[in-house]
Design a protein around this motif. Sequence first.
Motif, PDB file in Angstrom:
ATOM      1  N   ALA A 190       0.750  -1.022   0.102  1.00 12.61           N
ATOM      2  CA  ALA A 190      -0.135   0.084  -0.092  1.00 12.61           C
ATOM      3  C   ALA A 190       0.851   1.179  -0.108  1.00 12.61           C
ATOM      4  O   ALA A 190       0.587   2.315  -0.900  1.00 12.61           O
ATOM      5  N   GLN A 193       2.250   1.817  -3.344  1.00 19.42           N
ATOM      6  CA  GLN A 193       1.307   2.494  -4.403  1.00 19.42           C
ATOM      7  C   GLN A 193       0.953   3.784  -4.154  1.00 19.42           C
ATOM      8  O   GLN A 193       0.964   4.843  -4.923  1.00 19.42           O
ATOM      9  N   GLU A 214      -8.717   6.610  -1.537  1.00 18.70           N
ATOM     10  CA  GLU A 214      -8.307   5.483  -2.663  1.00 18.70           C
ATOM     11  C   GLU A 214      -7.693   4.133  -2.137  1.00 18.70           C
ATOM     12  O   GLU A 214      -7.988   3.141  -2.745  1.00 18.70           O
ATOM     13  N   LEU A 215      -6.870   4.526  -1.567  1.00 18.47           N
ATOM     14  CA  LEU A 215      -5.730   3.487  -0.942  1.00 18.47           C
ATOM     15  C   LEU A 215      -6.535   2.555  -0.013  1.00 18.47           C
ATOM     16  O   LEU A 215      -6.429   1.375  -0.326  1.00 18.47           O
ATOM     17  N   SER A 218      -8.657   0.102  -2.357  1.00 24.17           N
ATOM     18  CA  SER A 218      -7.728  -0.813  -2.920  1.00 24.17           C
ATOM     19  C   SER A 218      -7.291  -1.794  -2.060  1.00 24.17           C
ATOM     20  O   SER A 218      -7.291  -2.820  -2.388  1.00 24.17           O
ATOM     21  N   THR A 219      -7.099  -1.453  -0.894  1.00 26.71           N
ATOM     22  CA  THR A 219      -6.443  -2.534   0.094  1.00 26.71           C
ATOM     23  C   THR A 219      -7.509  -3.405   0.581  1.00 26.71           C
ATOM     24  O   THR A 219      -7.364  -4.535   0.737  1.00 26.71           O
ATOM     25  N   LYS A 221     -10.375  -3.967  -1.275  1.00 25.92           N
ATOM     26  CA  LYS A 221     -10.984  -4.781  -2.481  1.00 25.92           C
ATOM     27  C   LYS A 221     -10.264  -5.674  -3.180  1.00 25.92           C
ATOM     28  O   LYS A 221     -10.229  -6.697  -3.617  1.00 25.92           O
ATOM     29  N   LYS A 222      -8.842  -5.216  -3.448  1.00 27.68           N
ATOM     30  CA  LYS A 222      -7.842  -5.655  -4.266  1.00 27.68           C
ATOM     31  C   LYS A 222      -6.517  -5.915  -3.328  1.00 27.68           C
ATOM     32  O   LYS A 222      -5.371  -5.450  -4.051  1.00 27.68           O
ATOM     33  N   GLN A 225      -3.940  -7.847  -5.417  1.00 28.04           N
ATOM     34  CA  GLN A 225      -3.331  -7.194  -6.713  1.00 28.04           C
ATOM     35  C   GLN A 225      -2.180  -6.265  -6.236  1.00 28.04           C
ATOM     36  O   GLN A 225      -1.233  -6.099  -6.838  1.00 28.04           O
ATOM     37  N   LEU A 226      -2.513  -5.622  -4.918  1.00 24.84           N
ATOM     38  CA  LEU A 226      -1.105  -4.712  -4.345  1.00 24.84           C
ATOM     39  C   LEU A 226      -0.200  -5.753  -4.084  1.00 24.84           C
ATOM     40  O   LEU A 226       1.063  -5.209  -4.400  1.00 24.84           O
TER      41      LEU A 226
END
Length: 236
Positions: A190, A193, A214-215, A218-219, A221-222, A225-226
Amino acid sequence: ISFNEALQYFQTADLSECRKKVRGAAGRRGLAALLRFLFGPPRLQPQLQGEWELALAMAQCECGLDNKEWVHMRILQTIYKKLMRSKLGCPRYGAHWEELGFQGKAEGEALSRETVLVPFPPWSWDPERQHKGLAAPSLSLHAAANFPFSIMSVNITHIVLQALREGRLSRECNRRRQVIAVLNELYAAAFLQLYRVWKQQHKTIADSGFLLKELELSTKKKPRQLLKSLEAYMNR
């Protein structure tokens, strides 16, 4: 101090009351619990519950740094020396902490137990990976970028811990049969990113709130991917 020694310190510390709070929160029932069971992320494997509980117990105990606790002070010294590439120790208070992005000379006021355990990316502990992370703290010294390295570290710590609480990391923890290692690597992923976006898009402190939201998304949900992005970065 090594990461393993620091972790061992927290493993042997008296966190019994905090563990009770974690168990109590996890055992809550009602419609939210039912919906999570039916439609939420997979459950954590039973053999990982102890490690999960330890991580969240440390977060539950909002205990600031203790100047009288030698391990706390060793952790601070290690973080500073690794990130600043210094062979010398530093005073407990002083303007030198602002070089790492703290907004004051008394860095301890912004840190708590969980921030110390999951403090900075793995490169701050691992000499073989350390050089890959030096660009991030150096960005905090750039007048235009004004990247608050340490304050962002605190925010990202809270983000990944919340993802762990909500079970968003259970699938990855089950796959790797680890909890704290996944927590630390997701933290680093994270942070990477955020650093990339900040640098490539020339962000400033005014953008930090939106970027952190936003981070966080992403953390949660995905996370996989991270983690893959971090792995690719470290391999290069």
